[in-house]
Design a protein around this motif. Structure first.
Motif, mmCIF file in Angstrom:
data_model
loop_
_atom_site.group_PDB
_atom_site.id
_atom_site.type_symbol
_atom_site.label_atom_id
_atom_site.label_comp_id
_atom_site.label_asym_id
_atom_site.label_seq_id
_atom_site.Cartn_x
_atom_site.Cartn_y
_atom_site.Cartn_z
ATOM 1 N N ALA A 1 -1.477 -2.991 3.849
ATOM 2 C CA ALA A 1 -2.327 -2.053 4.580
ATOM 3 C C ALA A 1 -2.057 -2.080 6.080
ATOM 4 O O ALA A 1 -1.834 -3.143 6.676
ATOM 5 N N PRO B 1 -3.814 -0.118 9.760
ATOM 6 C CA PRO B 1 -5.033 0.585 10.162
ATOM 7 C C PRO B 1 -4.870 2.102 10.084
ATOM 8 O O PRO B 1 -3.790 2.634 10.336
ATOM 9 N N GLY B 2 -5.958 2.791 9.719
ATOM 10 C CA GLY B 2 -5.982 4.247 9.745
ATOM 11 C C GLY B 2 -5.351 4.894 8.524
ATOM 12 O O GLY B 2 -4.564 4.284 7.805
ATOM 13 N N VAL C 1 -6.408 5.835 5.522
ATOM 14 C CA VAL C 1 -6.562 5.102 4.269
ATOM 15 C C VAL C 1 -6.235 5.970 3.058
ATOM 16 O O VAL C 1 -5.567 5.510 2.118
ATOM 17 N N GLN D 1 -2.484 6.396 2.784
ATOM 18 C CA GLN D 1 -1.854 5.156 2.332
ATOM 19 C C GLN D 1 -2.072 4.943 0.836
ATOM 20 O O GLN D 1 -1.144 4.566 0.105
ATOM 21 N N VAL E 1 -7.768 -3.498 9.881
ATOM 22 C CA VAL E 1 -8.066 -3.163 8.485
ATOM 23 C C VAL E 1 -9.363 -3.885 8.123
ATOM 24 O O VAL E 1 -9.406 -5.117 8.092
ATOM 25 N N LYS F 1 -14.592 -1.245 5.474
ATOM 26 C CA LYS F 1 -14.666 0.196 5.200
ATOM 27 C C LYS F 1 -13.348 0.701 4.642
ATOM 28 O O LYS F 1 -13.321 1.494 3.682
ATOM 29 N N PHE F 2 -12.236 0.250 5.216
ATOM 30 C CA PHE F 2 -10.905 0.642 4.728
ATOM 31 C C PHE F 2 -10.721 0.176 3.291
ATOM 32 O O PHE F 2 -10.286 0.949 2.427
ATOM 33 N N TRP G 1 -10.046 2.490 0.028
ATOM 34 C CA TRP G 1 -8.766 2.367 -0.689
ATOM 35 C C TRP G 1 -9.008 2.113 -2.173
ATOM 36 O O TRP G 1 -8.385 2.738 -3.028
#
Length: 204
Positions: free
Chosen positions: A67, A69-70, A72, A75, A105, A108-109, A113
């Protein structure tokens, strides 16, 4: 009553070279999590090949995403598309894994995911891999670790299956990283199932 011996596994990234999956299996390795994607646009064709090679050798292989950041949803979509092509969501595969080792990360991420991968891949069981510092001080698994999420704790204490940090969803322990697995050139992460979990609890 003594605990049963933990099932052994490994986790691979682009840094390791597998030369003989059958030799890996002969060394009592029963599961392997292989990083096939990172961020929203990178994939490793060699690592992708490793998933099928491990499966053919009788090892329960699964795909993993590193992972960033950002983005999600982008990704997760990228991961699912790559992993589907490899057959990594077939019954008997190691559950898909999310690796957390990058600043930014957060819980919330992870929650988003997991939700996206479950809906897109039509699976429920998911593994979340992170180091001891993340689980103990940065993340709150109670926000997203339901009964089908297993925590994979990396803590190199050399005691397989005994990570020294408790949470009811900790089911896998990376206890070392050494270059002593037959069939693999270079150091590789050594893993063990944490009692009372079994290998079956980690499979699709």
């Amino acid at each position: 009553m003594t605990e049963p011996e933990s099932e052994r596994g490994i986790n691979l990234s682009r840094r390791e070279t597998v030369e003989d999956w059958r030799a890996v299996h002969a060394a009592a390795v029963r599961f392997a999590s292989i990083t096939v994607t990172e961020s929203a646009n990178w994939s490793d064709p060699i690592a992708e090949h490793y998933v099928t090679g491990a499966q053919e050798a009788g090892i329960h292989a699964g795909a993993r995403h590193f992972a960033r950041p950002g983005g999600v949803h982008d990704q997760a979509d990228h991961f699912v598309r790559v992993a589907k092509k490899l057959g990594a969501f077939a019954p008997g595969s190691l559950a898909p894994a999310l690796e957390i080792d990058a600043e930014g990360v957060d819980d919330k991420f992870i929650k988003a995911w997991i939700k996206f991968v479950r809906a897109s891949a039509k699976v429920e069981r998911v593994l979340v891999y992170a180091g001891h510092d993340y689980f103990a001080h940065r993340l709150n698994p109670d926000k997203w670790a339901d009964g089908e999420v297993t925590l994979w704790l990396a803590r190199h204490n050399g005691i397989p299956g005994r990570p020294g940090w408790f949470h009811p969803r900790v089911g896998v322990h990376q206890h070392g990283n050494t270059a002593d697995v037959p069939g693999i050139r270079g150091p590789v992460g050594h893993d063990a199932v944490v009692y009372p979990f079994t290998l079956g609890d980690l499979l699709l």
